[in-house]
Design a protein around this motif. Structure first.
Motif, mmCIF file in Angstrom:
data_model
loop_
_atom_site.group_PDB
_atom_site.id
_atom_site.type_symbol
_atom_site.label_atom_id
_atom_site.label_comp_id
_atom_site.label_asym_id
_atom_site.label_seq_id
_atom_site.Cartn_x
_atom_site.Cartn_y
_atom_site.Cartn_z
ATOM 1 N N PRO A 180 89.576 26.808 -39.068
ATOM 2 C CA PRO A 180 88.496 26.001 -39.639
ATOM 3 C C PRO A 180 88.570 24.555 -39.131
ATOM 4 N N GLN A 181 87.412 23.961 -38.914
ATOM 5 C CA GLN A 181 87.335 22.578 -38.452
ATOM 6 C C GLN A 181 86.730 21.724 -39.557
ATOM 7 N N LEU A 182 87.402 20.618 -39.865
ATOM 8 C CA LEU A 182 86.916 19.690 -40.876
ATOM 9 C C LEU A 182 86.625 18.365 -40.198
ATOM 10 N N THR A 183 85.381 17.893 -40.319
ATOM 11 C CA THR A 183 85.017 16.588 -39.764
ATOM 12 C C THR A 183 84.390 15.766 -40.878
ATOM 13 N N PHE A 184 84.676 14.479 -40.836
ATOM 14 C CA PHE A 184 84.134 13.564 -41.839
ATOM 15 C C PHE A 184 82.911 12.889 -41.271
ATOM 16 N N THR A 185 81.865 12.804 -42.079
ATOM 17 C CA THR A 185 80.614 12.210 -41.609
ATOM 18 C C THR A 185 80.750 10.692 -41.649
ATOM 19 N N PRO A 186 80.183 10.017 -40.640
ATOM 20 C CA PRO A 186 80.328 8.563 -40.536
ATOM 21 C C PRO A 186 79.771 7.805 -41.747
ATOM 22 N N GLU A 187 78.722 8.340 -42.366
ATOM 23 C CA GLU A 187 78.108 7.630 -43.493
ATOM 24 C C GLU A 187 78.893 7.800 -44.791
ATOM 25 N N SER A 188 80.031 8.489 -44.741
ATOM 26 C CA SER A 188 80.823 8.704 -45.941
ATOM 27 C C SER A 188 81.366 7.383 -46.472
ATOM 28 N N SER A 189 80.929 7.008 -47.653
ATOM 29 C CA SER A 189 81.394 5.754 -48.245
ATOM 30 C C SER A 189 82.846 5.843 -48.657
ATOM 31 N N ASP A 190 83.359 7.077 -48.842
ATOM 32 C CA ASP A 190 84.742 7.239 -49.276
ATOM 33 C C ASP A 190 85.721 7.341 -48.118
#
Length: 130
Positions: A118-128
């Protein structure tokens, strides 16, 4: 059998209380857009705000290189929280069996046949995601 926490990208997250915001299926992959719970061992973790139980981050969980995608059940049911935000529920279980991922939640039950992790990527607009 492997549980999702056995995979490096998912070792320090808590899917059962994360919110599925959308599901995107392609012929060779399935992606879950998540409001993801990070546990204290995750490098992006920070203390949650006073009005939150968890540290959340916007993320995309993708299972790629699928040779077959079997939907056992599907549900279009959505849920609305106290703030009026809508989601599709949680991922209650994500396990890898010999050659496929078995993934269940309020949104349904899918088997994704692949040997890819599985691949997990964080979205740039994530405020956290600081």
């Amino acid at each position: 059998m492997k549980n999702y926490t056995d995979f490096t990208d998912l070792a320090e997250v808590y899917l059962e209380d994360s919110y599925v915001l959308a599901i995107n299926e392609r012929p060779d992959s399935v992606s879950f857009t998540l409001d993801l719970v990070l546990t204290p061992g995750h490098p992006r973790y920070h203390a949650p705000p006073p009005d939150e139980q968890y540290c959340y981050a916007d993320a995309l969980l993708t299972i790629v290189n699928a040779t077959k995608i079997d939907w056992i059940t599907r549900s279009a049911q959505t849920y609305r929280d106290a703030a009026g935000e809508e989601d599709r529920g949680n991922i209650d279980s994500l396990q890898y069996h010999d050659g496929y991922y078995d993934i269940t939640g309020d949104w349904g039950h899918v088997r994704v046949h692949t040997v890819a992790t599985p691949q997990l990527t964080f979205t740039p607009e994530s405020s956290d995601a600081t």
